[in-house]
Design a protein around this motif. Sequence first.
Motif, PDB file in Angstrom:
ATOM      1  N   ARG A   1       0.818  -1.213   0.000  1.00  0.00           N
ATOM      2  CA  ARG A   1       0.000   0.000   0.000  1.00  0.00           C
ATOM      3  C   ARG A   1       0.855   1.266   0.000  1.00  0.00           C
ATOM      4  O   ARG A   1       0.535   2.244  -0.680  1.00  0.00           O
TER       5      ARG A   1
ATOM      6  N   TYR B   1      -0.276  14.090   4.190  1.00  0.00           N
ATOM      7  CA  TYR B   1       0.425  12.831   3.972  1.00  0.00           C
ATOM      8  C   TYR B   1       1.374  12.944   2.785  1.00  0.00           C
ATOM      9  O   TYR B   1       1.383  12.117   1.892  1.00  0.00           O
TER      10      TYR B   1
ATOM     11  N   ILE C   1      -5.889   7.358   2.714  1.00  0.00           N
ATOM     12  CA  ILE C   1      -5.627   8.707   2.213  1.00  0.00           C
ATOM     13  C   ILE C   1      -6.597   9.090   1.102  1.00  0.00           C
ATOM     14  O   ILE C   1      -7.190  10.172   1.126  1.00  0.00           O
ATOM     15  N   GLU C   2      -6.792   8.212   0.134  1.00  0.00           N
ATOM     16  CA  GLU C   2      -7.598   8.565  -1.031  1.00  0.00           C
ATOM     17  C   GLU C   2      -9.088   8.650  -0.735  1.00  0.00           C
ATOM     18  O   GLU C   2      -9.794   9.474  -1.316  1.00  0.00           O
TER      19      GLU C   2
ATOM     20  N   TYR D   1       1.182   4.072  -3.003  1.00  0.00           N
ATOM     21  CA  TYR D   1       0.855   5.483  -2.750  1.00  0.00           C
ATOM     22  C   TYR D   1       1.987   6.424  -3.165  1.00  0.00           C
ATOM     23  O   TYR D   1       1.745   7.435  -3.842  1.00  0.00           O
TER      24      TYR D   1
ATOM     25  N   ALA E   1      -1.779   4.947   4.577  1.00  0.00           N
ATOM     26  CA  ALA E   1      -1.824   4.914   3.115  1.00  0.00           C
ATOM     27  C   ALA E   1      -3.137   4.338   2.603  1.00  0.00           C
ATOM     28  O   ALA E   1      -3.629   4.746   1.541  1.00  0.00           O
TER      29      ALA E   1
ATOM     30  N   ALA F   1      -4.825  13.981   0.924  1.00  0.00           N
ATOM     31  CA  ALA F   1      -3.371  13.881   0.760  1.00  0.00           C
ATOM     32  C   ALA F   1      -2.595  15.016   1.418  1.00  0.00           C
ATOM     33  O   ALA F   1      -1.378  14.908   1.571  1.00  0.00           O
TER      34      ALA F   1
END
Length: 329
Positions: free
Chosen positions: A172, A311, A302-303, A176, A299, A308
């Motif tokens: 992951r 991060y 985040i999306e 990312y 990770a 973001a």
Amino acid sequence: MQKFDQPTALRSVLSPKYLEFALSDQYDIGQWKECLFWLRGLNDTYRVKTSTGMYILRVYRTEVGEEEVGAELSVLSQLKAILNSSACADVGEHLNKKDNSGYTVLDAPEGKRMAVMFRYINGIENNLQDEESCYAFGQSAAELHKAMDQVVLEQPRYELNTPFLIDQPLERIVAYIGESHEAVPFLHTFTQELKKRITASSDGLEWGLCHGDMHGNNNAFQQENSFTHYDFEWAANGWRAYDLAQVKARKRQSAEQKEALWKALMAGYRSIRRFSPEDEQAVDLFIVARRFWVMGLDAAFIESDMGALDYGDDWLDSFMEEFRETGIV
């Protein structure tokens, strides 16, 4: 295995009004007076006040399906019965609905989400900053592990092993930041050496059902000398040293006190059940594995959840510095 690799839409905050409409008739808990959005964590928590008292409603993220929630509730029900006479430990209790089922499937904009109602836990959130509290928590953790030895997992479940703690998080993280990122070679070298060390030390370590998220301060409430444990989403078979590593790695204790507090916790644990010198020696290694798993957990969300902004390079550099300071590579 948690389904982090499945694409999901951005996670919504379900309206308290919607939840009252969808759930109020399903529970025999009196007339709803308030449903308050209480906390956004890995899952969403609501505080529900009715004519009969206070309750906690958890709405899980879409990645947690019916099988996972069913497994958690089964573990909780068994532990509740086993710990009935314990003076040191208890677990949170979920409520069955009128139809005797334990959860509801909600239609959220991003997909199906499970909802479970829990009894409200009275007590204090003890930050484990004195030896007396740590001794009591150690006893409680030992009672919990002792009870978990009697729990029967009723369906296949992932394990808290090196694929779960290291391999999957690495996938992951690399996905990312990108395969071409300059940090990737170090991460591959670091994780390979970490796995080697865990494998080399794992023979003889105690393996059994673990809480999976036992960091002490926000998954247990204290009532006198007893702790009530909750948040069993990550409960699975694993190394017991990994479970206790999460307590030792807590960041709400001063550096000067940590050693004395850890010794007090160990003394409390060993007053109830065995924890071998080899298990204790492995704890620091599992602290590193836990931190890497946490990075992978970041990770994963985040999306669809965190965004973001926080991060980027600072987030990555902080973890890279932390892992270099371990001296593993």
